[in-house]
Motif scaffolding. Sequence first.
Motif, PDB file in Angstrom:
ATOM      1  N   ALA A  19       2.581  20.584  -2.779  1.00  0.00           N
ATOM      2  CA  ALA A  19       3.659  19.960  -1.612  1.00  0.00           C
ATOM      3  C   ALA A  19       4.498  19.101  -2.229  1.00  0.00           C
ATOM      4  N   LEU A  20       5.772  19.121  -2.236  1.00  0.00           N
ATOM      5  CA  LEU A  20       6.692  18.253  -2.787  1.00  0.00           C
ATOM      6  C   LEU A  20       7.643  17.516  -1.696  1.00  0.00           C
ATOM      7  N   MET A  21       7.938  16.184  -1.602  1.00  0.00           N
ATOM      8  CA  MET A  21       8.601  15.720  -0.473  1.00  0.00           C
ATOM      9  C   MET A  21       9.144  14.432  -0.998  1.00  0.00           C
ATOM     10  N   SER A  22      10.341  13.960  -0.536  1.00  0.00           N
ATOM     11  CA  SER A  22      10.891  12.684  -0.867  1.00  0.00           C
ATOM     12  C   SER A  22      10.778  11.804   0.197  1.00  0.00           C
ATOM     13  N   ALA A  23      11.094  10.399  -0.294  1.00  0.00           N
ATOM     14  CA  ALA A  23      10.930   9.256   0.391  1.00  0.00           C
ATOM     15  C   ALA A  23      12.102   8.068  -0.091  1.00  0.00           C
ATOM     16  N   ALA A  24      12.253   7.245   0.957  1.00  0.00           N
ATOM     17  CA  ALA A  24      13.506   6.477   0.448  1.00  0.00           C
ATOM     18  C   ALA A  24      12.848   5.319  -0.638  1.00  0.00           C
ATOM     19  N   ASP A  25      11.683   5.027  -0.470  1.00  0.00           N
ATOM     20  CA  ASP A  25      10.817   4.096  -1.618  1.00  0.00           C
ATOM     21  C   ASP A  25       9.494   4.533  -1.840  1.00  0.00           C
ATOM     22  N   SER A  26       9.114   3.876  -2.528  1.00  0.00           N
ATOM     23  CA  SER A  26       7.554   4.043  -3.124  1.00  0.00           C
ATOM     24  C   SER A  26       6.658   3.792  -2.102  1.00  0.00           C
TER      25      SER A  26
END
Length: 368
Positions: A312-319
């Motif tokens: 599952a691949l996802m993005s976020a604003a920071d680590s």
Amino acid sequence: MNLEAVLHRFAPLEEMIVSLGLVFAAAAVGWLIYLAAFKGLHRFAGRTDTALDNSLVRRWRGPGRVLVPLLLIILVAPSLKFPPEVLGVLRNLISVAFIGGLAWLLVNTTFAVRDLFLNRYDVSVRDNLKARVVHTQVNVLVKILLVVIFVIALASMLMTFEKIRQVGVSLLASAGLVGIIAGFAAQRSLATLIAGIQIAITQPIRIDDVVIVEGEWGRIEEITLTYVVVRIWDLRRLVVPITWFLEKPFQNWTRISADILGTVFLYTDYTVPVEALRQELDRVLKGSQNWDGKVSGLVVTNATERSMELRALMSAADSGRAWDLRCEVREKLIDFIRRNYPESLPRVRAELKSDVPLERGLLGADPT
């Protein structure tokens, strides 16, 4: 002994008392001038809208208490009547104190300008790349400037003493071999200093960068001329020599921007409905505050004889948000499979085949 001889004997003592009084009077007048001057400066700074005026006045108060009286004492120094040896010591003390006060003034001025400049760039905001660049450059350059001020001030203080100056000149003139040895001894220190300057210019790391160093995840908390402090996620501090960042590879998660991709790996049975998991992933991401809405997806990345690997691949604003999002997605997808498709959890299959009937195999004889 007549009166004239007595007065002649006590004349030097009288001149010394007058000279001491002159020194104290000059110091007192200098103190009054300091009070009046800084009162006016404080009033002037209060009328302006710039923060530099207030910062300079506040940081100049300490050095001003030393420099202004010393300036008055230096002005009256030619009129002092002390024995030559006492006058020489007094002049050296005044020179050392004045050089120290001037260095103090330069250091405080540097801090005031640094604070005013850095206050314009807030590193606590989400998109803080430019702020981290400026903070890193300014902090390293300020440390270099402080070292230069300290070295020049110390050298100037030593030059005020004649004997020390002569010894220093003799050593410099006749210590060729000692100079070579000292050069080799200071090679690592010079390399560290140059590395600090190179870090400030090229900036492979910046203040508040997220890095992976020695297998540890953390943020750059402090950059000095000799070492870097990394704040680990569990609040430990990793102190790393600054040359390490120029000589060894490391991961910088915020080199260009703070946003980052996160992955979650699941291992399931072949019977799991992948499309249903994709829909559940979309539902979980849309309901999460940690997802920035840019990237999402679920694919089969591997298949073994026992299980199937899903990513599952996802993005976020920071680590930090990416870590929380990964944990959230992993937990909810596993719960979704457990509740709706428990038979699709990883399992080990075994098939028993035999030409002998089961009862005979167990009893060891033909039941008839």
